[in-house]
Each structure stands twice: as C-alpha cells, then as structure tokens.
Design an enzyme around this catalytic site. Sequence first.
Site, PDB file in Angstrom:
ATOM      1  N   ASP A 135       0.823  -1.225   0.000  1.00 55.36           N
ATOM      2  CA  ASP A 135       0.000   0.000   0.000  1.00 55.36           C
ATOM      3  C   ASP A 135       0.849   1.264   0.000  1.00 55.36           C
ATOM      4  OD1 ASP A 135      -2.286  -1.695   0.342  1.00 55.36           O
ATOM      5  OD2 ASP A 135      -1.840  -1.773   2.479  1.00 55.36           O
TER       6      ASP A 135
ATOM      7  N   LYS B 287       2.235   2.260  -5.002  1.00 54.26           N
ATOM      8  CA  LYS B 287       2.898   1.761  -6.225  1.00 54.26           C
ATOM      9  C   LYS B 287       2.074   2.082  -7.460  1.00 54.26           C
ATOM     10  CE  LYS B 287       2.831  -2.321  -4.434  1.00 54.26           C
ATOM     11  NZ  LYS B 287       2.458  -1.984  -3.053  1.00 54.26           N
TER      12      LYS B 287
ATOM     13  N   GLY C 101      -4.807  -4.136  -4.319  1.00 54.15           N
ATOM     14  CA  GLY C 101      -5.588  -3.054  -4.928  1.00 54.15           C
ATOM     15  C   GLY C 101      -4.727  -1.846  -5.180  1.00 54.15           C
ATOM     16  N   HIS C 102      -4.521  -1.508  -6.449  1.00 55.18           N
ATOM     17  CA  HIS C 102      -3.806  -0.276  -6.769  1.00 55.18           C
ATOM     18  C   HIS C 102      -4.833   0.787  -7.118  1.00 55.18           C
ATOM     19  CE1 HIS C 102      -0.083  -2.266  -6.666  1.00 55.18           C
ATOM     20  NE2 HIS C 102      -0.198  -2.912  -7.798  1.00 55.18           N
TER      21      HIS C 102
ATOM     22  N   GLN D 118       1.913  -5.883  -3.337  1.00 55.18           N
ATOM     23  CA  GLN D 118       2.230  -5.968  -1.896  1.00 55.18           C
ATOM     24  C   GLN D 118       3.608  -5.328  -1.623  1.00 55.18           C
ATOM     25  OE1 GLN D 118       1.277  -9.443  -3.159  1.00 55.18           O
ATOM     26  NE2 GLN D 118      -0.835  -8.935  -2.870  1.00 55.18           N
TER      27      GLN D 118
END
Length: 436
Positions: free
Chosen positions: A12, A15, A39-40, A219
């Site tokens: 988180d 990225k 989740g990006h 991650q």
Amino acid sequence: MNLAVLGAQWGDEGKGKIVDLLTPHFDIVARCQGGHNAGHTVYVNGVKFVLRLIPSGILHGRVTCVIGNGVVVDPLALFAEIDELAAHGVAAANRLVVSDKAHLILPYHRDLDLLAEARRGERKIGTTSRGIGPAYEDKIARRGIRVADLADPAGLERHVRDNVTARNRLVHDSTMDWRPVYEALLQQSARLQPLVRDVSLMLSEAMRAGRSILFEGAQGTLLDIDHGTYPYVTSSNASIGGVCTGLGIGPRAIGAVLGVVKAYTTRVGEGPLPTELTGEMGDRLRDSGNEYGAVTGRPRRCGWYDAVAARYGVRINGLDAVALTKLDVLDGLERVEICTAYRCGSRTLQEFPSDIAQLAACDPVYESWPGWTTPTRGVRRFTDLPDNARRYVARLEEVTGVPAAIVSTGSERNDTILRNEILNLQISSFDKLRMP
Ligand code: GDP
C-alpha cells in the site's frame, strides 16, 4: 532500460500511482506475483480506478500489459476488471496478455481461504479471503490448475474432479459438485484463450526488438513469503526475486530497481509493526492518509517512518532509489519522528531482525524533527517544498541509504516531484522523463 517498481514496506505504498506515472516511458508493464488482493488506486483527471489484477499501465492506451506466471488468476475477477475498465472507456482486452503458466483461483480456493482463517482463531493472518493463499498452496503441492490446462477439456475435467473430491475430503460435511466448477471453467476458457501467451518468450522477443518493460510489484517486501515477517505475509515473493521467477526472465533484464516507500509506515492485517501508533496520532495519519484498504476497506495500522524496515527493503531488493509517497499526509504536524534503530532489551539493532519474535519485542529508537506548516500537497518542485519538509526528505534519504528520486505530494498524477538529477544518475533511461 527495464525498471522494477516494488513496494519496500508492508504494501500500500502507492505503487499504483508511481507505476502509472512512469508507464509512458515503457512499452510493456508486467506483473509477476500476487492476485486480485492487491488493490492499486490510480486517479486520472479526478476519475478513480482501482486495479487489482491488471497492471495499472492499462490506463495508457499504447502499453501492453502482462500478467505473469507468478500471478494467481481468478478468471471472474479478471473479467470483472476488464468490464469495469470498458465502462470507463478503457479497452483492456486487446492489450492484455496472460501467461499460460499462471495458476487459476477456483471457487473452492475461496471457501478454503475462509475456512483456514476461521480455524486460525486468535492466530489469524488477516488474509483478504479471495482464495489466493489456497491457490498458491495447490501450486506448490503440484496439483494446481494452470491457464494452459484450459486448452485440454478432457484433462481439465479429470483435474477439477480430483481437486474438488480432495477438497470435499478436507472440509467437514462438504459435498461440492465438481461439474459446475468444470462447466464454468469451460465458459471462462473461451474468453480467456485469446489473451494467453508464453510470457517468457514474448518478453524475450520484445526485449530483443528494443522494447522496454516496467516490472510492477504487488504488496511489499515485508509481506514477501520468504523475506517478510512470516507467517504474517502474503503467499508469493513480493521482493525482487519474484520478478524473475514470476515472468521467466533473467536478472540482467532488470536494469534498475525503484522501491516505493511512504513517508510514514502502514500495514494491514496482523503481525508486528514496531513504529505503530495506536493513539490519536495513529488516527490522524489514518484519516489524513485515507489508510483504508482499496479492496477490503479495512483500516490500516499506521506509524512513523521506519528506516530499519526501509533499509531492509533496500538490501533485499538491491534498490537503486526510492519513490517517497504521501509526504503531504504529514503536512501540519508539529513534529515528525523517524525510527532509525530498534531497541531490543539491552541491545540497539540497526538491522531488521530475522526472527519475528525478536521483532515483536523491539521498540523504535526515534529522532524527532520539526514539522512544517506550509502544505506540501501538490508541490511539483523540490525547491518549492517548505524547508523542514526538505530536511525531512534529506534525512530519510540518509537513514534509508538511497536517494528519493521521486517525491509524491498527492494522489493525482501531477502531484509529483521528479528529481531528474537523481533519476538520470540512478536510472539512466529517464533522461527524458517529464510529467505527462
Ligand atoms: P499500492 O497498492 O501500493 O498502489 O497503494 P494503494 O493504492 O493501496 O494506496 C495508495 C493510496 O494512496 C491510493 O489511494 C493513492 O491514490 C494514494 N496516494 C498515492 N500517492 C499519494 C500521495 O503522495 N499523497 C496522497 N495523499 N495520496 C497518495
């Protein structure tokens, strides 16, 4: 030159934004591990995109996006993401490639995930319950079903039947029928097949033709199955090794490695977090940083910047530089703290402990720095940052051991300081890096 962009903390780190920003300089963006638990979040002109499985490079029209063999693919999640992008006018399917060696997440993996977490009770890991861990378990146990298996319906039928039967034996009172699982897979196969390629070969040919690749990690290093805070980790190699094994490329294909770190620290789920702030300051960071999971909505645990953990990220990944994100979240604080070492009993540790019990017993050793009142949010030139923010960044660089080539001051693409002098020095392909 090809570049790997990896999370150097507990995930988180932002990225998604950094990859999105750098993508115009590459022809291909490739993901090598994880599943749709990563989740990006990317904001483009005020529109929010949450990408879970598809590399965030997809938001750039020209770029080919690759899902490597190291990724575990839930076909339904993949299709949902393709449809969601289409609804926003992004045609993903014709620029998306999925490795024939990627393993599939099937409905029984999701059930097993929930069951395993419930059985752990007090010792739960805090997984996202999307079947990712059990799919990796099947992969390692050599009973996984891979994308390539979809091309052989008879073999697939046997494989699904055996796996569902085994699962029924494992789960008390379970009578899952293998047929609907198999039939759904056949249907999904028709939609998936056009995307399937030998990714290793495709990347090798692309490199020979002079195309450049951005390797996108999911991650973060401290969640790596081998080098993270085991067992509170993800089921794949989120550090640099995962790029090679998860795509079928050699290490020399990776020209430079950029770590993404937040200007403070967060982690989601269980496990030690030495700089965790549980009181008012923790709430303050969580709220101003909007530290809630992009996929699960879970609140993230927040703390001060942990240079011991960040240095470990530098070592494990061989980072050339970092992208420092969310500096703006610290705006308005009277003081900011930097953890430079750990105190463990009578010892002071400079290096991240290998032993998780020791890590859990560590207290941070802090340096206190004055905060800044002028906001950094949206600042685009390093020299425009308030003096104390500049000093803070400079000190983070010193204690982390690598320069901050990018400083992010907001969630929008343009809220970014590109320090070209560093990018050019460390990451030579960026001689023409300009804001889009
Ligand atoms: P990722 O998984 O590493 O891509 O990180 P996430 O997407 O889960 O979390 C990053 C969140 O922070 C997203 O909502 C981004 O829009 C946001 N973000 C990224 N960089 C910045 C920044 O510099 N400042 C602020 N305020 N938000 C940022």
